[in-house]
Design an enzyme around this catalytic site. Structure first.
Site, PDB file in Angstrom:
ATOM      1  N   ILE A  54      68.339   8.945  54.131  1.00  0.00           N
ATOM      2  CA  ILE A  54      67.087   9.665  53.908  1.00  0.00           C
ATOM      3  C   ILE A  54      67.157  10.822  54.898  1.00  0.00           C
ATOM      4  O   ILE A  54      67.134  10.628  56.111  1.00  0.00           O
ATOM      5  CB  ILE A  54      65.846   8.792  54.124  1.00  0.00           C
ATOM      6  CG1 ILE A  54      65.718   7.799  52.963  1.00  0.00           C
ATOM      7  CG2 ILE A  54      64.590   9.670  54.214  1.00  0.00           C
ATOM      8  CD1 ILE A  54      64.456   6.953  52.993  1.00  0.00           C
ATOM      9  N   PRO A  55      67.300  12.067  54.379  1.00  0.00           N
ATOM     10  CA  PRO A  55      67.769  13.175  55.224  1.00  0.00           C
ATOM     11  C   PRO A  55      66.680  13.779  56.106  1.00  0.00           C
ATOM     12  O   PRO A  55      66.250  14.915  55.875  1.00  0.00           O
ATOM     13  CB  PRO A  55      68.273  14.187  54.203  1.00  0.00           C
ATOM     14  CG  PRO A  55      67.417  13.951  53.003  1.00  0.00           C
ATOM     15  CD  PRO A  55      67.076  12.490  52.984  1.00  0.00           C
ATOM     16  N   CYS A  56      66.276  13.063  57.151  1.00  0.00           N
ATOM     17  CA  CYS A  56      65.283  13.640  58.060  1.00  0.00           C
ATOM     18  C   CYS A  56      65.905  14.809  58.827  1.00  0.00           C
ATOM     19  O   CYS A  56      65.180  15.615  59.413  1.00  0.00           O
ATOM     20  CB  CYS A  56      64.717  12.589  59.002  1.00  0.00           C
ATOM     21  SG  CYS A  56      65.942  11.618  59.858  1.00  0.00           S
ATOM     22  N   HIS A  57      67.244  14.928  58.777  1.00  0.00           N
ATOM     23  CA  HIS A  57      67.864  16.085  59.440  1.00  0.00           C
ATOM     24  C   HIS A  57      67.575  17.382  58.673  1.00  0.00           C
ATOM     25  O   HIS A  57      67.824  18.459  59.188  1.00  0.00           O
ATOM     26  CB  HIS A  57      69.379  15.878  59.590  1.00  0.00           C
ATOM     27  CG  HIS A  57      70.117  15.704  58.295  1.00  0.00           C
ATOM     28  ND1 HIS A  57      70.185  14.497  57.635  1.00  0.00           N
ATOM     29  CD2 HIS A  57      70.806  16.581  57.522  1.00  0.00           C
ATOM     30  CE1 HIS A  57      70.906  14.633  56.521  1.00  0.00           C
ATOM     31  NE2 HIS A  57      71.285  15.891  56.429  1.00  0.00           N
TER      32      HIS A  57
END
Lengths: 272, 200
Positions: A174-177
């Site tokens: 889950i791309p919180c970046h």
């Protein structure tokens, strides 16, 4: 023995039996019960070790979905961390990670477009909404925390959205970046700090240095002169950053005043 | 404990994500029930395991609306009871018989008697434990029909209506089974005492 005595004895006896029976209650199930049940119904947890742009990561999963991602130093560290967090045992997976998980780790595909399941038990409804929203951001693009907050219908909960992402149990997948500070700066990252955030974005084709430069110059949006619409700088990938016919805006108000409409793809502002 | 409605709702929405919670909430009760039914921990763990696995398979097959209407506690006790019954049927009950001389039965009886003697009140931990083991063995020796009833009512502390639901009996029948179980147990206890008197 008289009848009276008999009755008294019976009553005493009954009370005693009741007490004795109650003393049998309150037993604890053995610790082995839960893991055995979960294994038998196919819900046991196991993990893959996968190489990512920021090094080897451990990915815990079960049929319920992917539940934990970390850059633990060793398999036993990861197993311990998982047990401490979820109270269930975990072991290495017998199978290799499927292609969709590998593509997600490599940042080749948007989470929303895969059928990878996430097991977000223990995550609040708000946090879940934040995390699922982040799945919509394409690789190589970024959105600010305020965008997440607005898109999930809580425009004032920008800080809460930030902390939900900081607590993301499944970073990278889950791309919180891909979520950055509302002023456009790249900001912090839970999976090994800001440097890893840049590394991941660069690996996906974003240009972190240019992003930081635009943020430092106060540029929040880029407008397309031909189409008369404005976007987040990464909308549509690196191409948009090097387009000639672009105009820079410090705020959506400025863009709208200049006659530009918000892009329908990256939705830089609430569509009125 | 009242039925947590949120749990059935979550099970209906996301079985795989919620099932673990179901096991955590009910595992102590189901294990304890199975232990008292079977008389030993090993069988109890297998019964409890089988019961939860069956419950999971049933939930997978049920439509969401049906899951929402399940009274989970009674339903799980009932599954555990059926699992236990099948095992007993296959193995012709390995549980302690009240008529048994020697072995666990004799030990249990002695433990019960010791607790009954005013000079040997269960004031030490060990004696208390022995007296529990005694009553447990006597309960495990009751005929299955009465055993389940008395355990659900007095050990697990269910209301009569819920006992009836688990046993799939009218409340009146469940009530008389509980009553009969208490009488049988009382009889078993005085029998064991008489045995002691005759011996001394």
């Amino acid at each position: 023995m008289t009848k009276k005595k008999d009755v008294a004895m019976t009553v005493n006896e009954t009370l005693r039996i009741g007490r004795a029976l109650r003393s049998l209650a309150g037993e604890r199930a053995p610790r082995s019960l839960l893991p055995a049940v979960l294994a038998r119904v196919g819900l046991a947890d196991s993990y893959w070790e996968i190489d990512s742009p920021v090094g080897r990561i451990f990915v815990a999963h079960s049929r319920a979905g992917i539940s934990l991602v970390s850059r633990a130093r060793s398999a036993s560290d990861f197993e311990r961390a998982f047990r401490n967090r979820y109270g269930r045992p975990i072991g290495p997976s017998a199978d290799a990670p499927p292609a969709n998980v590998r593509s997600l780790v490599a940042g080749r595909v948007r989470g929303r477009d895969t059928n990878v399941r996430f097991d977000l038990r223990g995550v609040s409804e708000f946090e879940r909404a934040v995390l699922l929203k982040a799945l919509e951001i394409p690789p190589g693009e970024v959105r600010p925390y305020s965008w997440i907050a607005r898109e999930i219908g809580h425009p004032d909960a920008v800080r809460a959205a930030g902390s939900a992402l900081a607590k993301n149990p499944v970073p990278l997948l889950i791309p919180c970046h891909r979520v950055v500070r509302s002023d456009g700066h790249i900001g912090n990252y839970s999976l090994g700090g800001p440097r890893n955030k840049r590394t991941l974005l660069a690996a996906e084709g974003a240009d972190p240095r240019t992003l930081e430069k635009l943020a430092a110059a106060g540029v929040r949006y880029l407008g397309n002169r031909e189409g008369r619409y404005y976007c987040f700088p990464t909308c549509g990938g690196l191409q948009s950053l090097i387009r000639d016919n672009q105009v820079r805006f410090a705020s959506s108000r400025e863009a709208e005043a200049a006659g530009y409409k918000p892009c329908g793809e990256c939705r830089p502002a609430a569509v009125a | 404990m009242p039925q947590p409605d949120a749990l059935t709702n979550d099970l209906a929405l996301d079985l795989d994500g919620t099932f673990e919670r179901l096991v955590r909430v009910f595992q102590d009760r189901i294990f304890s029930f199975a232990h008292r039914l079977s008389g030993n921990r090993e069988d109890a763990e297998e019964i409890a395991q089988d019961a939860f696995v069956r419950a999971y398979r049933a939930l997978r097959a049920y439509p969401a609306e049906r899951i929402r209407t399940i009274a989970l506690q009674a339903w799980l006790y009932r599954i555990a009871l059926n699992v236990a019954r099948n095992r007993f049927r296959v193995r012709k009950t390995r549980v302690v018989s009240l008529d048994a001389r020697g072995g666990d039965g004799e030990e249990a009886r002695r433990a019960w008697e010791a607790a009954d003697d005013p000079r040997e009140r269960p004031d030490s931990r060990l004696e208390e434990k022995e007296s529990r083991a005694g009553i447990a063995a006597l309960v495990a020796g009751l005929p299955e029909r009465y055993r389940a009833a008395i355990i659900l009512r007095y050990v697990e502390g269910l209301k009569l209506e819920e006992v009836a639901e688990v046993l799939e009996q009218p409340v009146g029948t469940a009530k008389s089974n509980v009553h009969r179980a208490v009488n049988l147990l009382r009889g078993a206890i005085s029998d064991s005492r008489r045995t002691k008197r005759n011996r001394s």
